[in-house]
Design a protein around this motif. Structure first.
Motif, mmCIF file in Angstrom:
data_model
loop_
_atom_site.group_PDB
_atom_site.id
_atom_site.type_symbol
_atom_site.label_atom_id
_atom_site.label_comp_id
_atom_site.label_asym_id
_atom_site.label_seq_id
_atom_site.Cartn_x
_atom_site.Cartn_y
_atom_site.Cartn_z
ATOM 1 N N ALA A 1 40.873 46.619 26.520
ATOM 2 C CA ALA A 1 39.780 45.908 27.548
ATOM 3 C C ALA A 1 39.943 45.782 29.067
ATOM 4 O O ALA A 1 40.755 46.200 29.708
ATOM 5 C CB ALA A 1 40.891 44.106 26.938
ATOM 6 N N GLY A 2 38.342 44.645 29.800
ATOM 7 C CA GLY A 2 38.829 45.135 30.608
ATOM 8 C C GLY A 2 39.185 43.851 31.733
ATOM 9 O O GLY A 2 40.517 43.323 30.684
ATOM 10 N N GLN A 3 39.049 43.295 32.505
ATOM 11 C CA GLN A 3 39.918 42.677 33.714
ATOM 12 C C GLN A 3 39.407 41.447 32.693
ATOM 13 O O GLN A 3 41.394 40.654 32.846
ATOM 14 C CB GLN A 3 39.342 42.777 35.415
ATOM 15 C CG GLN A 3 40.715 41.719 35.653
ATOM 16 C CD GLN A 3 40.003 41.958 37.753
ATOM 17 O OE1 GLN A 3 39.646 42.840 37.840
ATOM 18 N NE2 GLN A 3 40.050 41.312 38.001
ATOM 19 N N PHE A 4 38.725 40.879 32.756
ATOM 20 C CA PHE A 4 39.107 39.285 32.299
ATOM 21 C C PHE A 4 39.033 39.679 31.084
ATOM 22 O O PHE A 4 39.872 37.862 30.528
ATOM 23 C CB PHE A 4 37.555 38.767 32.830
ATOM 24 C CG PHE A 4 37.259 38.313 31.795
ATOM 25 C CD1 PHE A 4 37.544 36.520 31.840
ATOM 26 C CD2 PHE A 4 36.721 37.781 30.425
ATOM 27 C CE1 PHE A 4 37.312 35.353 30.979
ATOM 28 C CE2 PHE A 4 35.970 36.758 29.374
ATOM 29 C CZ PHE A 4 36.442 35.848 30.314
ATOM 30 N N LEU A 5 38.511 40.225 30.062
ATOM 31 C CA LEU A 5 39.322 40.192 28.790
ATOM 32 C C LEU A 5 40.632 39.922 28.747
ATOM 33 O O LEU A 5 41.063 39.497 28.144
ATOM 34 C CB LEU A 5 38.422 40.776 27.413
ATOM 35 C CG LEU A 5 38.444 41.057 26.394
ATOM 36 C CD1 LEU A 5 37.910 39.774 25.929
ATOM 37 C CD2 LEU A 5 37.166 41.949 25.500
#
Length: 283
Positions: free
Chosen positions: A136-140
């Motif tokens: 996942a990316g930073q937010f997720l």
């Protein structure tokens, strides 16, 4: 690494609220729109979000041979069946499903007799957590850790009230998950590192089932807002919007009165699934 900017797409998105009675678009339709407008690498984040529904569908398939519902997902029953055929194929072929799903599917199909729904759910949830944290990316990634912490704490408290082993409901390897495992079978001690500990404890068991679930979702909504506050036009804001759309769509579909009835059905239907009782699920 700089994040791609989606100025036109994000600027055109209508504002969402948790208590909307009618949404401008369904999560499935929004997913299709994103598929057409996002870079493939960014759309991968959307697929990761919808994988949670794939887990539900795969659980249902392994237990009953059927899909669960029409929630937006990446894979269909046909995909599950094709993957099943690959297990006995003579020539090696590329898997259709992600590796963690393949492993859980293969392990459980090798077991004879009735499938343990709770066991499969936990295996998929735990494997999904690790898969998502890795991809996942930073937010997720950050939101996933928070959401699993919330679910773990609620499950821990409710398991204790029903005299059910708590450890089987704890998923992931966050610091908070480790804290809960340390106190499984004991009196819960506050985790001072989990910012929302007191708030979640106060919500759990307070009021009706629908009120309780609404409080959890209101907290989720607020955490998303805080996490994407500075993400004006990036994929993280889009994924935050998608997460909020999924939350709002649940309540829009249920309605407050129907939501209360549905939650009671979840509670009544799930208590028979482990040790004579099961915990009420959180939406």
């Amino acid at each position: 690494m700089l994040k791609r900017q989606y100025h036109c797409l994000i600027s055109g998105l209508p504002a969402l609220s948790l208590d909307e009675s009618r949404l401008w678009i369904s999560p499935a339709e929004f997913g299709e729109m994103l598929k057409e407008n996002l870079h493939p690498d960014d759309y991968r984040q959307v697929e990761l979000v919808f994988m949670e529904n794939d887990n539900r569908n795969l659980t249902s398939y392994l237990v009953s041979g059927k899909d669960t519902d029409s929630l937006p997902a990446n894979y269909s029953v046909s995909d599950f069946r094709e993957q099943e055929k690959l297990f006995s194929a003579i020539l090696p072929s590329a898997n259709i499903l992600p590796g963690y799903m393949v492993k859980v599917m293969k392990d459980n199909m090798q077991e004879e007799g009735k499938k343990d729904k709770l066991k499969i759910e936990h295996e998929l949830s735990d494997a999904y957590y690790h898969y998502l944290i890795e991809n996942a990316g930073q937010f997720l990634r950050a939101y996933t850790i928070f959401d699993f912490n919330l679910k773990n704490l609620v499950a821990f408290i409710k398991a204790a009230r029903h005299n059910i082993s708590q450890e089987q409901f704890i998923t992931g390897d966050s610091v908070h998950a480790g804290h809960l495992r340390d106190y499984a079978g004991k009196n819960l001690v506050k985790d001072h590192e989990f910012e929302f500990f007191d708030e979640i404890v106060a919500y759990t068991g307070a009021g009706s089932f629908a009120d309780e679930e609404m409080k959890y979702d209101s907290l989720r909504w607020r955490v998303i807002e805080d996490m994407i506050f500075f993400e004006n036009f990036s994929i993280d804001r889009i994924i935050g919007y998608l997460k909020q759309l999924l939350i709002a769509s649940r309540w829009s579909a249920l309605g407050r009165d129907k939501g209360e009835e549905k939650l009671r059905q979840i509670l009544a239907g799930s208590r028979k699934e482990v040790e004579g009782e099961h915990l009420p699920e959180t939406l």
